[in-house]
Write a protein that holds these residues in place. Structure first.
Motif, PDB file in Angstrom:
ATOM      1  N   TYR A  12      66.181  37.390  31.848  1.00  8.61           N
ATOM      2  CA  TYR A  12      65.145  38.564  32.703  1.00  8.61           C
ATOM      3  C   TYR A  12      66.174  39.559  32.611  1.00  8.61           C
ATOM      4  O   TYR A  12      67.339  39.844  32.949  1.00  8.61           O
ATOM      5  N   LEU A  13      65.568  40.811  32.183  1.00  9.61           N
ATOM      6  CA  LEU A  13      66.327  42.191  32.549  1.00  9.61           C
ATOM      7  C   LEU A  13      66.328  42.856  33.796  1.00  9.61           C
ATOM      8  O   LEU A  13      65.241  42.963  34.401  1.00  9.61           O
TER       9      LEU A  13
ATOM     10  N   GLN B 226      69.402  47.408  32.755  1.00  7.77           N
ATOM     11  CA  GLN B 226      69.362  46.613  31.448  1.00  7.77           C
ATOM     12  C   GLN B 226      68.341  47.263  30.689  1.00  7.77           C
ATOM     13  O   GLN B 226      68.450  47.521  29.613  1.00  7.77           O
ATOM     14  N   GLU B 227      67.242  47.129  31.118  1.00  4.90           N
ATOM     15  CA  GLU B 227      66.071  47.622  30.387  1.00  4.90           C
ATOM     16  C   GLU B 227      65.947  48.809  29.842  1.00  4.90           C
ATOM     17  O   GLU B 227      65.429  49.278  28.824  1.00  4.90           O
TER      18      GLU B 227
ATOM     19  N   TRP C 103      66.970  51.685  21.722  1.00  6.92           N
ATOM     20  CA  TRP C 103      65.990  51.485  20.542  1.00  6.92           C
ATOM     21  C   TRP C 103      65.080  52.856  20.250  1.00  6.92           C
ATOM     22  O   TRP C 103      65.005  53.252  19.156  1.00  6.92           O
ATOM     23  N   HIS C 104      64.965  53.686  21.360  1.00  3.46           N
ATOM     24  CA  HIS C 104      63.892  54.856  21.175  1.00  3.46           C
ATOM     25  C   HIS C 104      64.842  55.828  20.640  1.00  3.46           C
ATOM     26  O   HIS C 104      64.176  56.555  19.758  1.00  3.46           O
TER      27      HIS C 104
ATOM     28  N   ALA D 266      68.882  45.887  20.098  1.00  4.98           N
ATOM     29  CA  ALA D 266      68.236  46.438  21.543  1.00  4.98           C
ATOM     30  C   ALA D 266      66.729  46.099  21.415  1.00  4.98           C
ATOM     31  O   ALA D 266      66.091  45.500  22.431  1.00  4.98           O
ATOM     32  N   LEU D 267      66.060  46.217  20.186  1.00  5.62           N
ATOM     33  CA  LEU D 267      64.813  45.874  20.473  1.00  5.62           C
ATOM     34  C   LEU D 267      64.582  44.256  20.406  1.00  5.62           C
ATOM     35  O   LEU D 267      63.468  43.894  20.902  1.00  5.62           O
ATOM     36  N   ASP D 268      65.467  43.562  19.651  1.00  3.49           N
ATOM     37  CA  ASP D 268      65.442  42.000  19.957  1.00  3.49           C
ATOM     38  C   ASP D 268      65.451  41.706  21.443  1.00  3.49           C
ATOM     39  O   ASP D 268      64.637  40.904  21.780  1.00  3.49           O
ATOM     40  N   LYS D 269      66.463  42.161  22.104  1.00  7.34           N
ATOM     41  CA  LYS D 269      66.481  41.844  23.506  1.00  7.34           C
ATOM     42  C   LYS D 269      65.528  42.231  24.329  1.00  7.34           C
ATOM     43  O   LYS D 269      65.033  41.577  25.446  1.00  7.34           O
TER      44      LYS D 269
END
Length: 286
Positions: free
Chosen positions: A13-14, A18-19, A26-27, A34-37
Motif C-alpha cells: 500500500y502506498l 509515495q503515490e 508517470w505523468h 512508476a506506472l507498474d507500482k
C-alpha cells in the motif's frame, strides 16, 4: 483468481507521498516502473469493488478484468497536480468499467441506455431492500413512486426494470448454493461444429485482410471519412465531418462515395488475386 491475488499482494500500500511521486513520474516522464507500482498497488481495490457486483451472476474473474481496464484508464487520465488521491479517482473509473460490462453481458435484453436507466439498474435492488420490497412480482405503487422520485426516472421505467430484473437470469448463476454447476451447463449446444467454426474464422480473417489492404489505396482524408461513416459502431454525421474537415456536407458525401468505390475495387482485386470470391460488400451499412 488465486494467482491474481498472490500477485496483487506483492505490491505494498502506498502513502500519499509515495503515490504522488509515482504519479508525477508517470505523468511527466512516462516511467513504466512508476506506472507498474501505481497500478499494482491498487489491484486489491479492483477486487474489492468487483465483489460488489457479484449479485449479477457474472464471474468474478471477468469483473476484475474489466476493473483492471478501468484502473489503467485512470492512470492515463490522472493529474497529480490537482491534489486528489489516486484511489479516489481510480474508483470512479473502475466502477464505470465494471458497470458497462455488467450492462452489456448480464442479460440478453438490452438494459439501460440512458444515465437514469443505468442508475436505476444498479440501485433498484438496494432501494427495494431498504423499502422491504423483497418479494418477487410487481412493486407496490408507493414503492414505485418513491423509487422514481429518488432516481428521477419515470414510474413506467421502474416497473419495467423491476420486471426485467425479476425475470432475467444470468447463465452463470449457480444451480445450487454449493456452487456445483451453472445454468449454462444445462443448455444444449446448437451452434456450428468445430470445422464450420474454423472455416468461418478463416473466412473472416481473409476478409479483414482484404479490407486492410483495400484501405491502403485511400488517401488519409478518404480513409478517415470512410472509417467514420461506415466502420464505426456509431457513425459520424455529414455535418460533424464537414466541420472537422472544413468542407461542405455535400463534399463529404462525395468523398465518402468515392472512397467506398475505390475500396470495393481494391477488395475485389485482392480477392481475385487470392483466387477467392469477394462475397458482397465488406463495409455495407448495418
Amino acid at each position: 483468481m488465486q494467482l491474481y491475488l498472490q500477485d496483487a499482494r506483492k505490491y505494498q500500500y502506498l502513502t500519499a507521498e509515495q503515490e504522488l511521486d509515482l504519479a508525477v513520474r508517470w505523468h511527466e516522464r512516462q516511467d513504466p516502473s512508476a506506472l507498474d507500482k501505481l497500478v499494482g498497488s491498487h489491484l486489491r481495490l479492483v477486487v474489492k469493488l468487483a465483489r460488489g457486483y457479484l449479485g449479477y451472476g457474472l464471474p468474478l474473474s471477468d469483473l476484475v478484468a474489466e476493473g483492471n481496464v478501468g484502473v489503467m484508464q485512470a492512470a492515463q487520465k490522472f493529474d497529480p497536480g490537482r491534489g486528489f488521491r489516486f484511489a479516489t479517482y481510480a474508483s470512479w473509473w473502475v466502477r464505470a468499467a465494471i458497470q458497462e460490462y455488467v450492462l452489456h453481458n448480464w442479460s440478453l435484453v438490452k438494459i439501460g441506455t440512458t444515465a437514469g436507466q443505468k442508475k436505476l439498474f444498479f440501485s433498484l435492488r438496494r432501494l427495494k431492500a431498504r423499502m422491504q420490497e423483497l418479494e418477487s412480482g410487481d412493486l407496490s405503487p408507493e414503492a414505485v413512486e418513491a423509487i422514481a422520485t429518488e432516481l428521477n426516472v419515470s414510474k413506467a421505467e421502474v416497473v419495467e426494470m423491476n420486471r426485467r430484473l425479476g425475470n432475467d437470469r444470468s447463465l452463470n448463476v449457480g444451480l445450487s448454493e454449493d456452487g456445483d454447476g451453472e445454468w449454462l451447463d444445462l443448455l444444449a449446444d446448437e451452434g456450428p461444429n468445430q470445422e464450420t467454426t474454423l472455416a468461418d474464422a478463416e473466412e473472416r480473417r481473409r476478409r479483414q485482410q482484404f479490407l486492410k489492404l483495400g484501405l491502403g489505396v485511400l488517401d488519409d482524408r478518404e480513409r478517415r471519412i470512410l472509417v467514420a461513416r461506415r466502420l464505426r459502431d456509431e457513425p459520424l454525421t455529414l455535418e460533424e465531418l464537414s466541420q472537422q474537415f472544413h468542407v461542405s456536407r455535400e463534399r463529404v458525401r462525395q468523398l465518402e462515395v468515392r472512397a467506398f468505390e475505390k475500396l470495393q475495387k481494391a477488395v475485389i482485386a485482392n480477392a481475385r488475386t487470392a483466387q477467392l470470391p469477394a462475397q458482397g460488400s465488406l463495409v455495407s451499412r448495418g
